[in-house]
Scaffold this motif. Structure first.
Motif, short mmCIF file in Angstrom:
data_model
loop_
_atom_site.label_atom_id
_atom_site.label_comp_id
_atom_site.label_asym_id
_atom_site.label_seq_id
_atom_site.Cartn_x
_atom_site.Cartn_y
_atom_site.Cartn_z
N SER A 154 0.86 -1.19 0.00
CA SER A 154 0.00 0.00 0.00
C SER A 154 0.89 1.24 0.00
CB SER A 154 -0.89 0.02 1.25
OG SER A 154 -0.11 0.21 2.41
N HIS A 191 0.82 3.52 2.26
CA HIS A 191 1.32 3.69 3.62
C HIS A 191 2.49 2.77 3.92
CE1 HIS A 191 -1.04 6.87 4.79
NE2 HIS A 191 -1.70 6.40 5.82
N GLN A 212 5.63 4.37 2.63
CA GLN A 212 6.14 5.43 3.51
C GLN A 212 6.86 4.83 4.72
OE1 GLN A 212 2.50 8.35 2.07
NE2 GLN A 212 2.67 7.97 4.25
N TYR A 270 -2.07 14.12 2.67
CA TYR A 270 -3.19 13.18 2.81
C TYR A 270 -3.45 12.95 4.30
CZ TYR A 270 -5.18 8.43 2.65
OH TYR A 270 -5.94 7.31 2.82
N SER A 300 -1.75 10.14 6.01
CA SER A 300 -0.31 10.33 6.24
C SER A 300 -0.08 11.20 7.48
CB SER A 300 0.35 10.98 5.02
OG SER A 300 0.20 10.14 3.90
N GLU A 329 4.13 16.30 -0.75
CA GLU A 329 3.33 15.77 -1.86
C GLU A 329 3.48 16.73 -3.04
OE1 GLU A 329 -0.69 15.13 -0.39
OE2 GLU A 329 -0.01 13.55 0.96
N ASN A 335 -3.07 16.29 -1.36
CA ASN A 335 -4.40 15.71 -1.12
C ASN A 335 -4.88 16.23 0.24
OD1 ASN A 335 -6.61 14.09 -0.80
ND2 ASN A 335 -5.55 12.15 -1.05
N THR A 395 1.54 10.65 -5.70
CA THR A 395 0.29 9.92 -5.94
C THR A 395 -0.72 10.70 -6.78
OG1 THR A 395 0.54 8.72 -3.87
CG2 THR A 395 -1.68 8.82 -4.78
N LEU A 396 -0.96 11.96 -6.43
CA LEU A 396 -2.04 12.69 -7.10
C LEU A 396 -1.64 13.17 -8.49
CD1 LEU A 396 -3.78 12.36 -4.68
CD2 LEU A 396 -4.19 14.81 -4.65
N SER A 428 1.00 5.89 -3.71
CA SER A 428 -0.07 4.95 -3.49
C SER A 428 -0.50 4.52 -4.88
CB SER A 428 -1.23 5.61 -2.75
OG SER A 428 -2.34 4.75 -2.77
N THR A 483 -2.71 2.54 -5.46
CA THR A 483 -4.15 2.41 -5.30
C THR A 483 -4.92 3.47 -6.09
OG1 THR A 483 -3.51 1.88 -3.02
CG2 THR A 483 -5.86 2.18 -3.44
N LEU A 497 -5.22 -2.32 -3.93
CA LEU A 497 -4.27 -1.51 -3.17
C LEU A 497 -2.84 -1.85 -3.57
CD1 LEU A 497 -6.69 -1.08 -0.96
CD2 LEU A 497 -4.75 -0.54 0.49
N VAL A 525 -9.47 8.26 -4.05
CA VAL A 525 -9.31 9.17 -5.20
C VAL A 525 -8.68 8.35 -6.33
CG1 VAL A 525 -9.02 11.25 -3.78
CG2 VAL A 525 -6.99 9.94 -4.49
#
Ligand SMILES: *Cc1c(COP(=O)(O)O)cnc(C)c1O
Length: 426
Positions: A86, A88, A91, A112, A115, A155, A159, A186-187, A206, A208, A218, A371
């Motif tokens: 995942s 997380h 990280q 996020y 996080s 980030e 997020n 991620t975003l 992520s 995911t 995930l 998301v």
């Protein structure tokens, strides 16, 4: 076709993959096995001693996952990558290589919500301290540096706010402090932003979200930029000191510019255990093949929805970096010229109650905590993902009580306008 470097869309389809050598299968097979037979005792010993690369046990590596790792490393422009269970887990595994009790990480306040929780509570219990800095105030990162600082974490697109981070300015702070810059991409996905081009030493995702892209699996990944000198000043003993569990080898000395990815695999994943299922790796690889097509459609739809909302009577503000008047528009044009992503927030004139009503009345948008799905998604952060924060922290992380977060999918934009309009007027 000669020695041309493949473009991004070609890498998204092909990087890391070959027809299966045994069967000729063109799609990457799901190697659904826990373990791999050794050729002989010497082969087994050399694999265990890190003298040879190869498969041992799926907690440490798997051929399906390896294709995913090579593909994302290629898309991000890194030297190597490690897939985990995942975002997380990514990280956690990254910081385990860098941090010892009493060490500090400087993290952007706009993260996020999960996080923020992970850093504040779980990591605190390991004795890893976090100093929060404001990504809109670069000096706040500089001021937070102490002799215990081991990394900076940001980030690229935050997020839930969708704000764009000045990666190069924060990379300069990290370089001066002699610590790596970790960017959660991620975003943005590498289609919109490649943080390594702007000075990131480590990229995490992520999977995911947009990379997998279909809301069905995930996953997380760590990309090593190969840029950081881990042996300097002996600040990172996991990488620079002899490893007793591997006959005293020093990872940086042995593996050079992909030593960090190796450390994450043979120390982090091996000992902490958050391995990615090969089935999920297959699903995510399939998603990545269409990343450039999906991401462009996500961005185009998101911009159209942001424009639609900014003229709506029930809406007090729209925060989308792709809108010309937005505070982050110049950073967006510098870092993410193809689009500002698909996650953003807007504020409702009716405050907290209007946020709760909106999520109840939308029909095409799904009310859920994710998301980066093909489907359009909505959440009211103040009553969900950020509910554990006090009001001041909610505002600072971009989740004030009147704020609603959208993740715009790849449907027809006119259907998204219609659904938002009926719910806002309900
Ligand atoms: C979802 C998310 C994470 C956590 O990823 P998981 O796969 O849910 O563990 C981390 N960072 C960002 C920006 C996210 O959106």
């Amino acid at each position: 076709m000669t020695d041309r470097l493949p473009g991004f869309s070609t890498l998204a389809v092909h990087a890391g993959a070959q027809p299966d050598p045994t069967t000729g299968a063109r799609a990457t097979p799901i190697y659904q096995t826990t373990s791999f037979v050794f050729n002989d005792a010497d082969h087994a010993a050399s694999l265990f001693g890190l003298q040879a690369f190869g498969n041992i046990y799926t907690r440490i590596g798997n051929p399906t996952n390896a294709v995913l790792e090579e593909r994302v490393a290629a898309l991000e422009g890194g030297t190597a990558a490690l897939a985990v269970a995942s975002g997380h887990a990514a990280q956690l595994v990254v910081l385990q290589q860098l941090m010892r009790p009493g060490d500090e990480i400087i993290a952007a306040r706009k993260l996020y919500g999960g996080s923020i929780n992970q850093f504040t509570h779980a990591f605190k219990a390991f004795g890893w301290n976090v100093a929060w800095a404001d990504p809109d105030d670069i000096a706040s990162f500089e001021h937070a540096v102490t002799p215990h600082t081991k990394a900076i974490f940001i980030e690229s697109i935050a997020n839930p706010s969708g704000s764009i981070t000045d990666i190069e300015a924060i990379a300069a702070v990290a370089r001066k402090a002699g610590v790596p810059l970790i960017v959660d991409n991620t975003l943005a996905s590498p289609y919109l932003i490649k943080p390594i081009d702007h000075g990131a030493d480590i990229v995490v995702h992520s999977l995911t979200k947009f990379l997998g892209g279909h809301g069905n699996s995930l996953g997380g990944i760590i990309v090593d930029a190969g840029t950081f000198d881990w042996a300097k000043d002996n600040k990172y003993p996991m990488l620079s000191e002899p490893r007793p569990e591997y006959h005293g080898i020093k990872l940086q000395e042995t593996f050079g510019n992909f030593a960090f990815a190796i450390a994450c695999r043979v120390l982090g994943l091996r000992d902490l255990g958050p391995a990615l299922s090969p089935f999920n790796a297959f699903m995510i690889l399939t998603g990545i093949e269409t990343l450039p097509l999906r991401m462009q459609k996500h961005c185009d739809n998101a911009k159209a929805v942001a424009e639609f909302l900014s003229t709506h009577a029930a809406v007090s503000a729209v925060n989308y970096a792709g809108l010309p008047g937005d505070k982050y528009n110049s950073l967006q044009r510098k870092y993410a010229p193809k689009g500002a992503g698909a996650v953003f927030t807007f504020s409702l004139k009716g405050g907290y109650d209007a946020g709760v009503n909106l999520v109840s009345n939308l029909k095409l948008f799904s009310h859920l905590a994710n998301v980066g799905d093909t489907r359009s998604l909505v959440i009211h952060p103040a009553s969900t993902t950020h509910s554990q924060l006090d009001d001041a922290a909610k505002v600072k992380s971009g989740a004030a009580p009147d704020v609603v977060r959208l993740s715009i999918g790849i449907e027809d934009k006119e259907d998204l306008f219609a659904d938002l309009d009926q719910a806002l007027n309900a």
